[in-house]
Motif scaffolding. Structure first.
Motif, PDB file in Angstrom:
ATOM      1  N   GLN A   1      43.866   1.633  15.946  1.00 54.33           N
ATOM      2  CA  GLN A   1      43.965   1.809  17.384  1.00 54.33           C
ATOM      3  C   GLN A   1      44.054   3.264  17.833  1.00 54.33           C
ATOM      4  O   GLN A   1      44.397   3.543  18.982  1.00 54.33           O
ATOM      5  N   ALA A   2      43.730   4.196  16.936  1.00 56.81           N
ATOM      6  CA  ALA A   2      43.649   5.605  17.333  1.00 56.81           C
ATOM      7  C   ALA A   2      42.457   5.769  18.264  1.00 56.81           C
ATOM      8  O   ALA A   2      41.380   5.233  18.018  1.00 56.81           O
ATOM      9  N   ARG A   3      42.643   6.501  19.367  1.00 61.01           N
ATOM     10  CA  ARG A   3      41.584   6.623  20.353  1.00 61.01           C
ATOM     11  C   ARG A   3      40.591   7.729  19.989  1.00 61.01           C
ATOM     12  O   ARG A   3      40.976   8.816  19.547  1.00 61.01           O
ATOM     13  N   CYS A   4      39.324   7.397  20.187  1.00 59.46           N
ATOM     14  CA  CYS A   4      38.234   8.349  20.001  1.00 59.46           C
ATOM     15  C   CYS A   4      37.368   8.299  21.264  1.00 59.46           C
ATOM     16  O   CYS A   4      36.907   7.222  21.655  1.00 59.46           O
ATOM     17  N   ALA A   5      37.146   9.429  21.896  1.00 63.19           N
ATOM     18  CA  ALA A   5      36.391   9.477  23.147  1.00 63.19           C
ATOM     19  C   ALA A   5      34.892   9.588  22.869  1.00 63.19           C
ATOM     20  O   ALA A   5      34.480  10.113  21.824  1.00 63.19           O
ATOM     21  N   ILE A   6      34.080   9.091  23.820  1.00 61.74           N
ATOM     22  CA  ILE A   6      32.624   9.261  23.767  1.00 61.74           C
ATOM     23  C   ILE A   6      32.178   9.768  25.133  1.00 61.74           C
ATOM     24  O   ILE A   6      32.359   9.086  26.139  1.00 61.74           O
TER      25      ILE A   6
ATOM     26  N   ALA B   1      36.286   1.462  12.032  1.00 66.82           N
ATOM     27  CA  ALA B   1      37.319   2.284  11.394  1.00 66.82           C
ATOM     28  C   ALA B   1      38.717   1.842  11.810  1.00 66.82           C
ATOM     29  O   ALA B   1      39.715   2.318  11.260  1.00 66.82           O
ATOM     30  N   GLY B   2      38.774   0.928  12.793  1.00 67.84           N
ATOM     31  CA  GLY B   2      40.062   0.449  13.289  1.00 67.84           C
ATOM     32  C   GLY B   2      40.498   1.115  14.570  1.00 67.84           C
ATOM     33  O   GLY B   2      41.542   0.781  15.132  1.00 67.84           O
ATOM     34  N   GLY B   3      39.713   2.081  15.058  1.00 70.15           N
ATOM     35  CA  GLY B   3      40.084   2.827  16.246  1.00 70.15           C
ATOM     36  C   GLY B   3      39.681   2.126  17.531  1.00 70.15           C
ATOM     37  O   GLY B   3      39.234   0.975  17.538  1.00 70.15           O
ATOM     38  N   ALA B   4      39.840   2.843  18.638  1.00 69.08           N
ATOM     39  CA  ALA B   4      39.490   2.322  19.959  1.00 69.08           C
ATOM     40  C   ALA B   4      38.686   3.384  20.699  1.00 69.08           C
ATOM     41  O   ALA B   4      39.010   4.573  20.646  1.00 69.08           O
ATOM     42  N   SER B   5      37.641   2.950  21.397  1.00 68.85           N
ATOM     43  CA  SER B   5      36.741   3.871  22.097  1.00 68.85           C
ATOM     44  C   SER B   5      37.242   4.160  23.510  1.00 68.85           C
ATOM     45  O   SER B   5      37.545   3.236  24.270  1.00 68.85           O
ATOM     46  N   THR B   6      37.299   5.436  23.836  1.00 67.54           N
ATOM     47  CA  THR B   6      37.599   5.876  25.193  1.00 67.54           C
ATOM     48  C   THR B   6      36.312   6.409  25.788  1.00 67.54           C
ATOM     49  O   THR B   6      35.701   7.330  25.230  1.00 67.54           O
ATOM     50  N   THR B   7      35.865   5.846  26.912  1.00 64.16           N
ATOM     51  CA  THR B   7      34.562   6.223  27.444  1.00 64.16           C
ATOM     52  C   THR B   7      34.686   7.267  28.549  1.00 64.16           C
ATOM     53  O   THR B   7      35.583   7.192  29.394  1.00 64.16           O
ATOM     54  N   ILE B   8      33.756   8.224  28.531  1.00 67.54           N
ATOM     55  CA  ILE B   8      33.717   9.300  29.533  1.00 67.54           C
ATOM     56  C   ILE B   8      32.281   9.449  30.010  1.00 67.54           C
ATOM     57  O   ILE B   8      31.356   9.586  29.210  1.00 67.54           O
ATOM     58  N   TYR B   9      32.081   9.417  31.318  1.00 66.55           N
ATOM     59  CA  TYR B   9      30.740   9.628  31.851  1.00 66.55           C
ATOM     60  C   TYR B   9      30.289  11.061  31.575  1.00 66.55           C
ATOM     61  O   TYR B   9      31.073  12.001  31.751  1.00 66.55           O
TER      62      TYR B   9
ATOM     63  N   GLU C   1      37.365  -3.232   3.888  1.00 60.67           N
ATOM     64  CA  GLU C   1      38.825  -3.318   4.023  1.00 60.67           C
ATOM     65  C   GLU C   1      39.272  -2.871   5.414  1.00 60.67           C
ATOM     66  O   GLU C   1      40.168  -3.478   6.013  1.00 60.67           O
ATOM     67  N   LEU C   2      38.655  -1.797   5.907  1.00 59.55           N
ATOM     68  CA  LEU C   2      39.009  -1.306   7.248  1.00 59.55           C
ATOM     69  C   LEU C   2      38.661  -2.340   8.317  1.00 59.55           C
ATOM     70  O   LEU C   2      39.446  -2.589   9.233  1.00 59.55           O
ATOM     71  N   VAL C   3      37.486  -2.945   8.183  1.00 61.19           N
ATOM     72  CA  VAL C   3      37.071  -3.957   9.151  1.00 61.19           C
ATOM     73  C   VAL C   3      38.010  -5.164   9.104  1.00 61.19           C
ATOM     74  O   VAL C   3      38.417  -5.706  10.139  1.00 61.19           O
ATOM     75  N   ALA C   4      38.363  -5.575   7.904  1.00 58.89           N
ATOM     76  CA  ALA C   4      39.214  -6.758   7.735  1.00 58.89           C
ATOM     77  C   ALA C   4      40.608  -6.545   8.315  1.00 58.89           C
ATOM     78  O   ALA C   4      41.305  -7.509   8.653  1.00 58.89           O
ATOM     79  N   ALA C   5      41.022  -5.298   8.455  1.00 57.85           N
ATOM     80  CA  ALA C   5      42.366  -5.001   8.965  1.00 57.85           C
ATOM     81  C   ALA C   5      42.456  -5.071  10.491  1.00 57.85           C
ATOM     82  O   ALA C   5      43.550  -5.079  11.052  1.00 57.85           O
ATOM     83  N   VAL C   6      41.311  -5.142  11.168  1.00 62.03           N
ATOM     84  CA  VAL C   6      41.298  -5.186  12.637  1.00 62.03           C
ATOM     85  C   VAL C   6      41.689  -6.582  13.106  1.00 62.03           C
ATOM     86  O   VAL C   6      41.219  -7.589  12.571  1.00 62.03           O
TER      87      VAL C   6
END
Length: 608
Positions: A56-61, A79-87, A167-172
């Protein structure tokens, strides 16, 4: 869902996308199979893992719509993270605010222009440890690296630990944060909407369930053989919905977010369906009108006749009937003269268009429907993961946004506000518990902020709750419906902004469509005038006045537009008058043009 799609579809084409020729020649379209997509996503996901991205670590796009956006998003999630969207149109301080408020540790940015924004705001983003540029090279101090470099690091890690990706996918987990989308902010600071994996699993399953229901009735929505043309901003929740629907159903998606290439791409991609904002449909309609006028008086008369035929046919079809007799014959003639060419513009394979993000003019929707292009208008918000209501093939009611998706409930509050409950509803706002409690009840009902009515199960949105106008005479006016209707009457206008709250009557601000008005000016001997000059040209005002008069004929007296002013420039995102998703910032517009609005009430003793 992604890995299941790879297992099921393997060597089938997942994506096509344009690639520029290195020698300056014409661009080509390349393909990615599902297995190739998996390999690219795996390398990027493991590259993110090597940077310290954990659950759940945030990564911006911050990028326009392109294949790399989708690959980055899938990699973040795997990777288990979360996407933060930016126009990509966001101003540097807004980028810094979203990165800081979200706590994003990595940012994917499109090109050198976006890199410059982030470099300039670096001191305001102390938690941002890495910037990855999609189309460019790394920086000298290592803070900026290329997408290829990230993939190289991931591939190296995969060689060392081949099992790590799975393994990373399975952990989500379903309740893990998947997407943090900041609302467009039509008023005040944008709010981060927290959508988890369960939200997107629900949305994609609801689309599939709806398709299964329709198929059982002899109707069809989507199949794995369909081809989607995806140009929508992926920073917007509507675009994200189209992404996850593809993962569930397995159709092919052609990806290119360049708006100026839409018409050209349609002929190349030949999609079977696509999603569009109403403004795109308005522009297509306006272009058809202008082309008819350019053909001379006789051609324009034929077009107007054909448009009338389309309207009558569409209204019949809304009632579940097909034209017969004289109307059927007229429709065949109109098809040969007008409609066939229009369908060819879309590639001749289009099953339907999905319209969302703003109200669609019912008149324009009926024109397309009668011309053989089905438009399914839908409704949703960022807070409801976009997909909430949709008109169905064979059950279309223009002016409504359709029926709820399977699994979604709706009710109308005493004050007319639309309340929804279901799997698409957000879990809350980021870092704003008070705002979450205000919008969400304990039993899961979300207050949309929209006023609406249910008619035979179909929802009709009448306006935004905060945008309803109450004149000084105590009469209520819903401006959105008036503004939407006007766009079908005047193809040379970009926007109409109705104003009249606590005023004795309604007035309007008008902006011109630059492309359409330039064509009009050329035809009327005014080709040498630029936009500001045309805004002051008496003949332009006369043309707009005729459309205003026609608009007023169909309105109750208290809703009619008594006066209007043509503004000397467009409403823009950069100017703060439009959101990145092309919704009007009504309050910002009224504040900016307060003096202009006040001048239209001068001399009226009733003005407050």
């Amino acid at each position: 869902m992604f890995l299941s799609r790879v297992a099921a579809s393997g060597g089938a084409v997942a994506f096509t996308y344009p690639v520029s020729s290195p020698d300056g020649g014409p661009e080509t379209w390349e393909e990615l199979t599902w297995e190739q997509t998996r390999d690219r996503v795996r390398d990027l996901a493991l590259g993110l893992h090597s940077l310290g991205v954990t659950s759940q670590a945030r990564c911006a796009i911050a990028s326009g719509t392109r294949i790399e956006w989708i690959l980055a998003d899938l990699a973040i999630l795997c990777a288990g993270g979360a996407s933060t969207t930016i126009y990509p149109s966001s101003l540097p301080p807004d980028c810094a605010y979203i990165v800081s408020d979200s706590g994003s540790m990595v940012a994917f940015v499109e090109d050198d222009e976006q890199v410059a924004k982030f470099v300039a705001q670096r001191p305001r983003m102390p938690g941002l440890s890495q910037v990855v540029v999609l189309d460019g090279k790394g920086g000298e101090d290592g803070w900026v690296i290329s997408l290829d470099e990230l993939a190289r690091r991931g591939a190296e890690l995969h060689g060392e630990r081949p099992e790590l990706f799975e393994e990373l996918v399975a952990a989500v987990r379903p309740d893990h944060l998947a997407t943090l989308i900041y609302t467009s902010g039509s008023t005040g600071r944008p709010k981060g909407v927290r959508l988890d994996h369960a939200n997107w699993l629900y949305e994609s399953q609801a689309v599939k369930d709806l398709g299964d229901e329709l198929r059982a009735e002899g109707r069809e929505l989507l199949t794995p053989d369909d081809v989607q043309y995806l140009w929508l901003p992926l920073s917007h929740v509507f675009g994200k919905l189209m992404q996850v629907s593809q993962l569930r159903l397995g159709f092919t998606t052609a990806v290119d977010g360049r708006i100026d290439r839409i018409v050209e791409n349609l002929a190349v991609v030949r999609p079977t369906f696509m999603a569009a904002a109403p403004r795109i449909l308005e522009k297509v309609y306006n272009r058809v009108v202008m082309q008819a006028k350019e053909g001379g008086a006789a051609t324009y008369r034929v077009f107007r006749w054909a448009a009338g035929v389309a309207d009558r046919v569409a209204r019949l079809r809304e009632g579940g009937k097909e034209p017969s007799g004289v109307l059927a014959l007229q429709h065949r003639v109109a098809d040969a003269l007008v409609f066939r060419k229009l369908r060819a513009t879309f590639g001749d394979r289009l099953k339907f268009l999905v319209s969302g993000s703003a109200p669609l003019s019912a008149d324009i929707g009926r024109f397309f429907y009668g011309a053989g292009i089905t438009v399914l208008e839908g409704y949703g918000l960022t807070e409801t993961s976009a997909g909430t209501f949709l008109n169905r093939p064979g059950d279309i009611r223009f002016g409504s946004v359709g029926l709820p998706l399977p699994g979604t409930e709706v009710k109308i509050a005493e004050d007319g506000e639309v309340l929804v409950r279901g799997g698409g509803v957000m879990r809350g706002y980021h870092n704003l518990s008070g705002a979450t409690e205000e919008a969400l009840t304990e039993d899961g009902w979300f207050a949309t902020g929209d006023i609406g009515v249910l008619e035979h199960g179909h929802l009709r949105i009448t306006d935004r709750k905060k945008e309803l106008i109450k004149t000084s005479g105590g009469k209520y006016v819903a401006p959105q419906g008036i503004e939407s209707r006007f766009k079908s009457l005047c193809p040379y206008v970009g926007n109409l902004v109705v104003h009249g709250d606590r005023r004795p009557y309604c007035v309007a601000l008008v902006t011109l469509d630059p492309e359409a008005i330039a064509t009009w000016a050329q035809e009327n001997g005014l080709g040498g005038l630029d936009y500001p000059d045309l805004a002051e040209e008496p003949r332009v005002r006369e043309m707009v006045q005729e459309a205003i008069d026609e608009l007023n004929e169909g309105l109750p007296r208290h809703e009619t537009v008594k006066r209007f002013t043509i503004l000397p420039s467009e409403l823009t995102v950069e100017g703060g008058e439009m959101t990145p998703s092309l919704k009007m910032r009504r309050r910002a517009i009224e504040d900016k043009y307060r003096d202009v609005l006040d001048s239209m009430y001068e001399g009226d003793t009733r003005t407050r």
